[in-house]
Write a protein that holds these residues in place. Structure first.
Motif, PDB file in Angstrom:
ATOM      1  N   LEU A 128      38.613  50.512  10.108  1.00  7.94           N
ATOM      2  CA  LEU A 128      37.711  51.665  10.167  1.00  7.94           C
ATOM      3  C   LEU A 128      37.290  52.053   8.756  1.00  7.94           C
ATOM      4  O   LEU A 128      38.120  52.088   7.844  1.00  7.94           O
ATOM      5  CB  LEU A 128      38.408  52.880  10.783  1.00  7.94           C
ATOM      6  N   LYS A 129      36.008  52.347   8.587  1.00  6.93           N
ATOM      7  CA  LYS A 129      35.517  52.908   7.339  1.00  6.93           C
ATOM      8  C   LYS A 129      35.255  54.391   7.604  1.00  6.93           C
ATOM      9  O   LYS A 129      34.279  54.749   8.248  1.00  6.93           O
ATOM     10  CB  LYS A 129      34.249  52.192   6.898  1.00  6.93           C
ATOM     11  N   VAL A 130      36.173  55.213   7.132  1.00  7.00           N
ATOM     12  CA  VAL A 130      36.224  56.626   7.511  1.00  7.00           C
ATOM     13  C   VAL A 130      35.765  57.507   6.347  1.00  7.00           C
ATOM     14  O   VAL A 130      36.251  57.339   5.225  1.00  7.00           O
ATOM     15  CB  VAL A 130      37.678  57.032   7.859  1.00  7.00           C
ATOM     16  N   TRP A 131      34.879  58.436   6.600  1.00  2.00           N
ATOM     17  CA  TRP A 131      34.555  59.481   5.626  1.00  2.00           C
ATOM     18  C   TRP A 131      35.332  60.722   6.025  1.00  2.00           C
ATOM     19  O   TRP A 131      35.172  61.222   7.133  1.00  2.00           O
ATOM     20  CB  TRP A 131      33.057  59.766   5.642  1.00  2.00           C
ATOM     21  N   TYR A 132      36.188  61.180   5.123  1.00  2.00           N
ATOM     22  CA  TYR A 132      37.060  62.313   5.449  1.00  2.00           C
ATOM     23  C   TYR A 132      36.791  63.439   4.441  1.00  2.00           C
ATOM     24  O   TYR A 132      36.430  63.179   3.284  1.00  2.00           O
ATOM     25  CB  TYR A 132      38.533  61.875   5.399  1.00  2.00           C
ATOM     26  N   PRO A 133      36.983  64.674   4.872  1.00  2.00           N
ATOM     27  CA  PRO A 133      36.766  65.793   3.946  1.00  2.00           C
ATOM     28  C   PRO A 133      37.901  65.846   2.925  1.00  2.00           C
ATOM     29  O   PRO A 133      39.066  65.766   3.287  1.00  2.00           O
ATOM     30  CB  PRO A 133      36.787  67.021   4.850  1.00  2.00           C
TER      31      PRO A 133
END
Lengths: 391, 391
Positions: A147-152
Motif C-alpha cells: 500500500l502507498k499510504v498518505w497519512y496525516p
C-alpha cells in the motif's frame, strides 16, 4: 473479418503502432542463461558502448574515500545490425542493478522493463536465480499487498507518504498481526526497501515457507525534507539530514522523524490496520541513517519495541553508548540484532555498539556475513533478521 | 567534527558517490516556465539528438493506417559543455510523455525521475500546469491510498494482481464506499489507469473539491495472458487477446475476464473493503478493450451495476446492439455514459452504441469533446464521468 482483425490490431497497438510496425524487433535483454548474463542494445551509430553493472568483475580502484573494490564498466561489442552485446559469465546468483553508457551517455536498457530508482538515479535490475537470490524472486503463489499510504503527520504539519506491506491473507480473519517499522538510509525514501531492498518478495517468501511470522511491514519516509519520494513530490525547502551535526543531542533525539514515528506513524498504523498494539507486537529496524533513528528512538522510547535491528550502523565516538542502551536493558526486550560486515564503512560504529552491548551483558545477535555499506548487505540482513522477529 | 561530517557524507552518498563527486552537475530537465517546456541532456559525443514528445507541434503524416496527425520529433541543439537543449513554446497545459533519441537510440531523460511504462515501452512524463491539467497534479492536501493487491482468482487458476484506490479518510469511520471497477485497454495492465491515466490524482482532486463522491476504484489486470504487469511477472503462455475473433460469442461473453470480474474480483473487493455491496454502489467502466468488457459484462450481468461507462468503444457491425442493451434497459440503471471523439478509430462502433441507445429510448450521456484513441481522451473521460457516479 479482415477488417475486424485490423480494428483490433489498431486498438491494441494504437499508442505504439510506429514502434510495432516501423521498428526492428525487440531484443532479448537481459538474457539469463544459467549463470551467464547477456545484455544487448541496438545502437548502430555508436562508437563506444559500455556496460556498468553490479554483476561485472570487481577491481580495486582509487576513490575520494581511499582504495575500494568495485565492479568496473566493460566495453560491449558490436555485432550484426548495430546490436551491441556483452556476456558476463559465471555470475554469482544475486540481485543486480545495471546501466548502459552509449558514447558517454548513461541510459537504461530499453528492452528491460525492470527499472528502479535509487535516490536521484534510475537503473535496471536483474536477478540471477540461485540459493542466495531465491527469496528475491516473486513467491510462487501467495503474495502480500503493498500500500502507498498518505497519512496525516501533525509532527511535520503535512500529509506524508509511507509504504505498508500486509501479508497474503491479511483481512480475511480477525487475526491481529505484529508490525515491523523499517527505516531506509540517507538519500533513500519510502520506496527504497520495496525496490532496492526487495522487502515484499523477501517477506512473501519467508512467510510462505513458514520461516517468518506473518507480519505487517511499515516503510516510512524518514527524510526531513521530503513528504514523499522525489519522483512524486519535489523535496520541500529546508534542511535535509546532510550537514547536520551527528554529535548533537538534537540529532540523536531523531528530530522530527522520531517524533513523527512515535506520534503519527505508529498511532496511524495501530488505528488503521489489524495489529498487535503492544510492545511484543512491535519491531523497529533501519539501515545506516535509519539505524541511527532505530538506536535513538529505542533509547528514548524503550517501552515501545521488543525487537530491535540495527543495520550498518552503531554509535559515533562522541556518544555514551552505555547510557543510550541502559534504558533498553532496563525496560527489557526480546531481540537486539546487529548486522554489519567488516568492510562496511560503519563498522567502527557497529563495533562500539557491540562492545557496549557486551559490557552491559545485553543479549544480542550479531550477523557479520555481509559485505560493505550496500543494498546487498541490507537485503541479506532482512532475510536473516525477519525470521527472528515475533518468536 | 570534520571526520563526523565526512562519515555522514559517506553514508548518505555511499551508493552514488562516484556520480556525486566525479560527474558534472545534474541538469534541470524538464524545465517548465509558464507554457514553455525545455528539455536538456548532456551528450558531448553525440552527432544528432532528437526529442520525441507529445507536447511538440503536430504534423500530418502517412501511417500504415492512413493519414494521421501526430507530434513530430524535433532536433535538439548542442550548446556549451555538450548539453543539448530544446524549448517548446506555448505548450497547452496538459500531461505529456516524451523520450529522447541520441544518435538513433531512444532513451529516457536521465534528469527526470518521472517515468512511466506503457505496455512494453518506457517514457518520461511532465505536466504543464493549467486548467486542463490541474486535476492531474498532486492534490494539495488529502491524497488516497493506492494498493497493489494479489487476490486469488479461481477463474484463472492463479493469484493475480490488481490496483485498488481508497480515498483519503477511508477506514477512519464505519462509512461504506461505492466502487468503480475500471478496465484498461488492449496492451495495458493494472498499472495503466494509475500511471498513464492519473486516476489517483484525478480522484483525489475531484473528491477534495467535493465534485465526486468518495469512492473506491478497482483497477484489475484484464489481459488473459498476464497475472500481473510485465515488469513484475513475465506473461504466461497462452493467447493474449490479440488475434481473437471479435465477432465470436465467446469473445463477447468476455471470456475468462468477465468470469473473473464477477466471480473473483467483486467478491474479493466486497469481502475485504468497506463497500456498498449493492447495484447502487457499483459502477463499471473501461476504455477500448476494457469498453468491450464493460459492454458485455453489463449485458450478461445487468443486475450488478447501476453506473456504466464505455470509453472509446461501442458495437462492432456484426453484433445486435439492441439485443445486447435490452437486458440493461429491463434491469434499470442510473447512468449510461459514452465517451468518444469523432477522430477516435472506435467512433463507428460508438455511433452504433449511441444509435441503439436512442432507438431503445435508453437515457444516456454522450461526451464527445475528446480527440483520438489515446490516454489524453481517457483522462478527460475520467474527469467528466467520475463526478456523475453514485449521485
Amino acid at each position: 473479418m479482415k477488417k475486424t482483425v485490423l480494428t483490433i490490431i489498431s486498438l491494441i497497438f494504437a499508442t505504439s503502432i510506429f514502434a510495432q510496425f516501423g521498428g526492428p524487433p525487440r531484443l532479448v535483454s537481459p538474457e539469463i542463461d544459467g549463470n551467464n548474463v547477456t545484455i544487448r542494445i541496438r545502437a548502430p551509430k555508436a562508437i563506444k558502448v559500455e556496460l556498468n553493472g553490479a554483476f561485472l568483475p570487481v577491481q580495486e580502484v582509487e576513490t575520494p574515500m581511499g582504495r575500494m573494490s568495485r565492479p568496473m564498466p566493460v566495453e560491449m561489442k558490436e555485432g550484426d545490425d548495430g546490436v551491441w552485446e556483452y556476456t558476463a559469465k559465471d555470475v554469482v546468483p544475486d540481485f543486480y542493478t545495471y546501466t548502459i553508457s552509449v558514447d558517454g551517455v548513461s541510459m537504461l536498457d530499453p528492452n528491460n522493463l525492470k527499472v528502479l530508482r535509487n535516490g536521484q538515479n534510475m537503473s535496471n535490475y536483474l536477478i540471477v536465480p540461485g540459493e542466495k537470490s531465491e527469496l528475491y524472486l516473486e513467491a510462487e503463489d501467495q503474495k502480500g499487498t503493498l500500500l502507498k499510504v498518505w497519512y496525516p503527520s501533525p509532527a511535520f504539519g503535512a500529509n506524508r507518504r509511507m509504504y505498508v506491506y500486509t501479508p497474503y491473507g491479511y483481512g480475511e480473519t480477525n487475526k491481529k498481526y505484529p508490525v515491523l517499522y523499517l527505516q531506509h538510509g540517507g538519500g533513500g525514501d519510502e520506496d527504497a526497501w520495496s525496490s532496492l531492498g526487495r522487502a515484499r518478495q523477501i517477506m512473501d517468501n519467508l512467510i510462505a515457507q513458514g520461516k517468518a511470522e506473518p507480519m505487517i511491514v511499515v516503510m516510512p519516509n524518514a527524510s526531513p525534507n521530503q513528504l514523499a519520494s522525489p519522483d512524486v513530490l519535489e523535496p520541500i525547502p529546508g534542511p535535509s539530514l546532510f550537514g547536520q551535526d551527528m554529535e548533537s543531542d538534537e540529532f540523536h533525539a531523531g528530530g522530527a522523524y522520531t517524533k513523527s514515528l512515535v506520534e503519527d506513524i505508529i498511532p496511524y498504523v495501530e488505528s488503521h490496520f489489524d495489529v498487535i498494539a503492544k510492545k511484543e507486537g512491535r519491531a523497529i529496524a533501519g539501515l545506516s541513517m535509519g539505524g541511527i533513528y532505530t538506536l535513538y528512538t529505542t533509547a528514548r522510547h524503550p517501552e515501545l519495541f521488543d525487537y530491535i535491528g540495527v543495520l550498518s550502523m552503531g554509535f559515533t565516538p562522541g556518544r555514551d553508548a552505555k547510557a543510550e542502551l541502559t534504558p533498553i536493558k532496563d525496560a527489557g526486550y526480546e531481540l537486539y540484532w546487529v548486522g554489519c560486515g567488516e568492510t562496511d564503512m560503519a563498522y567502527d560504529n557497529a563495533e562500539r555498539l557491540l562492545k557496549a552491548l557486551d559490557e552491559l551483558n545485553m543479549e544480542h545477535t550479531y550477523f557479520d556475513k555481509v559485505g560493505g555499506h550496500t543494498w546487498d548487505t541490507w537485503r541479506v540482513c532482512l532475510k536473516e533478521m525477519a525470521p527472528l522477529l515475533f518468536k
